[in-house]
Write a protein that holds these residues in place. Structure first.
Motif, mmCIF file in Angstrom:
data_model
loop_
_atom_site.group_PDB
_atom_site.id
_atom_site.type_symbol
_atom_site.label_atom_id
_atom_site.label_comp_id
_atom_site.label_asym_id
_atom_site.label_seq_id
_atom_site.Cartn_x
_atom_site.Cartn_y
_atom_site.Cartn_z
ATOM 1 N N GLN A 39 0.857 -1.193 0.000
ATOM 2 C CA GLN A 39 0.000 0.000 0.000
ATOM 3 C C GLN A 39 0.887 1.234 0.000
ATOM 4 O O GLN A 39 0.527 2.274 -0.522
ATOM 5 C CB GLN A 39 -0.895 0.008 1.236
ATOM 6 C CG GLN A 39 -1.906 -1.132 1.273
ATOM 7 C CD GLN A 39 -3.007 -0.856 2.297
ATOM 8 O OE1 GLN A 39 -3.868 -0.024 2.068
ATOM 9 N NE2 GLN A 39 -2.961 -1.557 3.417
ATOM 10 N N HIS A 40 2.061 1.099 0.652
ATOM 11 C CA HIS A 40 3.005 2.204 0.790
ATOM 12 C C HIS A 40 4.231 1.932 -0.090
ATOM 13 O O HIS A 40 4.966 0.974 0.158
ATOM 14 C CB HIS A 40 3.400 2.348 2.259
ATOM 15 C CG HIS A 40 2.217 2.620 3.145
ATOM 16 N ND1 HIS A 40 2.072 2.082 4.395
ATOM 17 C CD2 HIS A 40 1.106 3.363 2.915
ATOM 18 C CE1 HIS A 40 0.926 2.510 4.918
ATOM 19 N NE2 HIS A 40 0.327 3.276 4.036
ATOM 20 N N PRO A 41 4.452 2.761 -1.098
ATOM 21 C CA PRO A 41 5.454 2.465 -2.130
ATOM 22 C C PRO A 41 6.866 2.103 -1.650
ATOM 23 O O PRO A 41 7.441 1.141 -2.151
ATOM 24 C CB PRO A 41 5.449 3.732 -2.980
ATOM 25 C CG PRO A 41 4.067 4.267 -2.843
ATOM 26 C CD PRO A 41 3.681 3.986 -1.420
ATOM 27 N N PRO A 42 7.470 2.843 -0.688
ATOM 28 C CA PRO A 42 8.870 2.511 -0.373
ATOM 29 C C PRO A 42 9.049 1.215 0.426
ATOM 30 O O PRO A 42 10.174 0.833 0.707
ATOM 31 C CB PRO A 42 9.331 3.700 0.488
ATOM 32 C CG PRO A 42 8.291 4.751 0.336
ATOM 33 C CD PRO A 42 7.017 4.030 0.042
ATOM 34 N N GLU A 43 7.941 0.545 0.773
ATOM 35 C CA GLU A 43 8.042 -0.555 1.741
ATOM 36 C C GLU A 43 8.394 -1.873 1.040
ATOM 37 O O GLU A 43 7.633 -2.844 1.016
ATOM 38 C CB GLU A 43 6.768 -0.592 2.575
ATOM 39 C CG GLU A 43 6.628 0.750 3.314
ATOM 40 C CD GLU A 43 5.464 0.820 4.288
ATOM 41 O OE1 GLU A 43 4.783 -0.207 4.493
ATOM 42 O OE2 GLU A 43 5.250 1.911 4.845
ATOM 43 N N VAL A 44 9.589 -1.867 0.499
ATOM 44 C CA VAL A 44 10.077 -2.962 -0.335
ATOM 45 C C VAL A 44 10.377 -4.214 0.484
ATOM 46 O O VAL A 44 10.141 -5.331 0.026
ATOM 47 C CB VAL A 44 11.330 -2.491 -1.118
ATOM 48 C CG1 VAL A 44 11.992 -3.640 -1.849
ATOM 49 C CG2 VAL A 44 10.942 -1.379 -2.094
ATOM 50 N N TRP A 79 6.342 8.800 -1.777
ATOM 51 C CA TRP A 79 6.790 8.458 -0.422
ATOM 52 C C TRP A 79 5.768 7.553 0.274
ATOM 53 O O TRP A 79 6.120 6.732 1.103
ATOM 54 C CB TRP A 79 6.924 9.712 0.433
ATOM 55 C CG TRP A 79 8.039 10.632 0.059
ATOM 56 C CD1 TRP A 79 8.750 10.667 -1.115
ATOM 57 C CD2 TRP A 79 8.585 11.670 0.884
ATOM 58 N NE1 TRP A 79 9.680 11.657 -1.072
ATOM 59 C CE2 TRP A 79 9.608 12.294 0.141
ATOM 60 C CE3 TRP A 79 8.294 12.133 2.166
ATOM 61 C CZ2 TRP A 79 10.355 13.361 0.661
ATOM 62 C CZ3 TRP A 79 9.032 13.201 2.673
ATOM 63 C CH2 TRP A 79 10.051 13.791 1.928
ATOM 64 N N ARG A 80 4.468 7.754 -0.032
ATOM 65 C CA ARG A 80 3.468 7.009 0.742
ATOM 66 C C ARG A 80 2.110 6.889 0.051
ATOM 67 O O ARG A 80 1.426 5.888 0.191
ATOM 68 C CB ARG A 80 3.252 7.694 2.095
ATOM 69 C CG ARG A 80 2.336 6.880 3.034
ATOM 70 C CD ARG A 80 2.648 7.203 4.453
ATOM 71 N NE ARG A 80 1.809 6.518 5.407
ATOM 72 C CZ ARG A 80 2.193 5.490 6.150
ATOM 73 N NH1 ARG A 80 3.405 4.982 5.974
ATOM 74 N NH2 ARG A 80 1.397 4.962 7.049
ATOM 75 N N HIS A 81 1.684 7.909 -0.667
ATOM 76 C CA HIS A 81 0.282 7.991 -1.080
ATOM 77 C C HIS A 81 0.042 7.405 -2.462
ATOM 78 O O HIS A 81 0.976 7.122 -3.203
ATOM 79 C CB HIS A 81 -0.162 9.459 -1.043
ATOM 80 C CG HIS A 81 -0.066 10.063 0.324
ATOM 81 N ND1 HIS A 81 0.064 11.406 0.556
ATOM 82 C CD2 HIS A 81 -0.062 9.480 1.562
ATOM 83 C CE1 HIS A 81 0.121 11.637 1.866
ATOM 84 N NE2 HIS A 81 0.058 10.491 2.488
ATOM 85 N N PHE A 83 1.340 -6.889 4.252
ATOM 86 C CA PHE A 83 2.792 -6.757 4.428
ATOM 87 C C PHE A 83 3.233 -5.297 4.280
ATOM 88 O O PHE A 83 2.886 -4.640 3.301
ATOM 89 C CB PHE A 83 3.530 -7.607 3.399
ATOM 90 C CG PHE A 83 3.490 -9.076 3.696
ATOM 91 C CD1 PHE A 83 4.503 -9.682 4.429
ATOM 92 C CD2 PHE A 83 2.441 -9.877 3.242
ATOM 93 C CE1 PHE A 83 4.484 -11.044 4.708
ATOM 94 C CE2 PHE A 83 2.410 -11.237 3.515
ATOM 95 C CZ PHE A 83 3.427 -11.816 4.249
ATOM 96 N N HIS A 84 4.018 -4.832 5.237
ATOM 97 C CA HIS A 84 4.556 -3.459 5.231
ATOM 98 C C HIS A 84 6.028 -3.477 5.664
ATOM 99 O O HIS A 84 6.563 -4.512 6.051
ATOM 100 C CB HIS A 84 3.795 -2.585 6.236
ATOM 101 C CG HIS A 84 2.406 -2.243 5.809
ATOM 102 N ND1 HIS A 84 2.054 -0.993 5.377
ATOM 103 C CD2 HIS A 84 1.284 -2.994 5.757
ATOM 104 C CE1 HIS A 84 0.774 -0.977 5.074
ATOM 105 N NE2 HIS A 84 0.267 -2.181 5.293
ATOM 106 N N SER A 85 6.616 -2.272 5.662
ATOM 107 C CA SER A 85 7.966 -2.098 6.224
ATOM 108 C C SER A 85 7.949 -0.916 7.173
ATOM 109 O O SER A 85 7.235 0.059 6.942
ATOM 110 C CB SER A 85 8.988 -1.785 5.137
ATOM 111 O OG SER A 85 8.953 -2.730 4.105
ATOM 112 N N THR A 86 8.777 -1.001 8.217
ATOM 113 C CA THR A 86 8.913 0.127 9.132
ATOM 114 C C THR A 86 10.313 0.124 9.741
ATOM 115 O O THR A 86 11.241 -0.400 9.157
ATOM 116 C CB THR A 86 7.771 0.118 10.178
ATOM 117 O OG1 THR A 86 7.855 1.294 10.963
ATOM 118 C CG2 THR A 86 7.837 -1.092 11.092
#
Ligand SMILES: [Zn+2]
Length: 422
Positions: A228-233, A278-280, A323-326
């Motif tokens: 959902q969030h582009p940079p969260e590879v 970045w996110r949207h 699935f995300h990244s943080t």
């Protein structure tokens, strides 16, 4: 708080940092309007200097490079800005650079307003195979003293790049654009038990691809989404291995596919990814705040698909994962006192993952605050009774470990779900 020094080796090279405390997780989710807002379109093209002696380019999918100034013969300062604001601190960047003559240059990365440098640079000569910049060539300025979050970041960094006539790719994480994801989807869809579907279109008319793994008439279903969030590879990479394990030739995977069908939307935000957001999404909205109002086509497509599947098959979604990244590996789960279609599945699963991965202590943050649904996990649980969670991978989690964790996680999940269906 235990003081443990953990060495992280990103992609096998020696970036190390000290982990003094456990990541406390994000603050409570804010409810925000999700009607589309304008985004700033990135100017695309080549940035030239010195009669084309040095050139930068952002003219490719996934790129983000908003401005450059040449400071002196060997130093260039780059500006990275977001698609709109307010926005999370996940300043993605990706560009190409080359020169007529072989020569090292220094590139200073700077960011819009309060944003800071987050993603350790990765380099590639073909846009496919990536390795981190050698730490000898990386300098951080005004680094924060916190262990996690924006307070842990440097205000700017300088990287020494050895450039020449061959294109050098520089990116915050490995580049996985809609093109790369489609290639992966198509390669899996060659298997006779996997079908590729298009469940909708993004705002900019890109396909929202879905993989159906197993019999499409099955009453027993899982939903898996990512990016959902582009940079969260890193979250995306974990999702890939998770799905490759479910589609593998093991006895367990075959048995699982006879009983359960897994539906996967690997790239929820193709516009955001291809535009280097970045996110949207292209509507300027954080998609993971739109699972109550469904104002955006990407979230609406998944809602519609899930509702249709339940109706057509008279079935149930037993499990949902996003699935995300943080900043570090963490699981946002549903409070175990709230029971869905397979009570205790997620708790038992995480306990077994801990047992299987020697020395691994999963960071689990349950929530009993399910309304309004706002985020995907809450929607999967509230609307469908799916045992649901957010599976977050750290930005710098070593790739070999995230793959191992994803493989182990998929195997244990299949085992537990088969036991519970009896
Ligand atoms: Zn995310």
């Amino acid at each position: 708080m235990k003081k443990i020094i953990v060495l992280f080796y990103v992609l096998g090279l020696g970036i190390t940092y000290a982990q003094n405390e456990k990541y406390q997780g994000q603050p409570p989710i804010e409810i925000v309007p999700t009607d589309a807002r304008p985004v700033q379109r990135q100017w695309k093209g080549n940035f030239t200097f010195d009669d084309d002696a040095v050139m930068f380019s952002n003219d490719f999918d996934g790129a983000r490079l908003n401005g450059i100034v040449k400071n002196n013969d060997s130093t260039y300062t780059v500006l990275i800005t977001p698609e709109n604001t307010p926005i999370n601190t996940s300043p993605w960047y990706a560009f190409k650079v080359w020169a007529k003559e072989k020569n090292p240059i220094n590139v200073v990365m700077t960011y819009h307003e309060s944003a800071k440098h987050r993603y350790y640079p990765k380099l590639s000569s073909d846009g496919l195979v990536w390795s981190p910049l050698d730490s000898i060539n990386y300098t951080e300025y005004e680094k924060g003293d916190k262990a996690f979050g924006p307070g842990s970041l440097p205000v700017k960094v300088s990287m020494k790049l050895h450039i020449g006539p061959d294109t050098l790719w520089v990116s915050g994480q490995e580049l996985h654009t809609s093109h790369h994801v489609s290639a992966w989807v198509d390669s899996l869809a060659k298997k006779d038990f996997i079908a590729k579907k298009i469940i909708g279109k993004s705002r900019q008319d890109r396909n929202l691809n879905l993989l159906a793994i197993g019999k499409e008439t099955s009453k027993n279903m899982l939903i898996v989404i990512s990016r959902q969030h582009p940079p969260e590879v890193t979250g995306y990479l974990a999702m890939k291995t998770f799905i490759e394990t479910i589609t593998s030739d093991t006895k367990l995977a075959k048995k699982f596919r006879r009983k359960f069908t897994t539906y996967v939307v690997p790239l929820m935000n193709p516009d955001g990814v291809d535009n280097g957001h970045w996110r949207h999404n292209a509507g300027g909205i954080d998609l993971n705040r739109d699972w109550a109002n469904f104002n955006q086509p990407e979230t609406r497509a998944v809602k519609h698909f899930m509702e249709e599947k339940v109706r057509q098959n008279q079935g149930k979604f037993y499990f949902g994962i996003d699935f995300h990244s943080t900043w570090d590996d963490i699981y946002y789960t549903v409070d175990p006192d709230l029971e869905g279609n397979m009570p205790s599945l997620v708790t038992d699963w995480l306990t077994d993952i801990k047992k299987e991965l020697d020395g691994y202590d999963p960071n689990i943050r349950p929530s009993d605050n399910m309304l309004p649904t706002t985020v995907s996990r809450n929607y999967f649980f509230v609307a469908h009774g799916a045992e649901a969670l957010v599976f977050e991978i750290g930005d710098n989690t070593p790739r070999a470990f995230l793959k191992k964790k994803a493989r182990v996680s998929a195997n244990i999940l299949m085992q537990l779900m088969l036991e519970r269906l009896k």
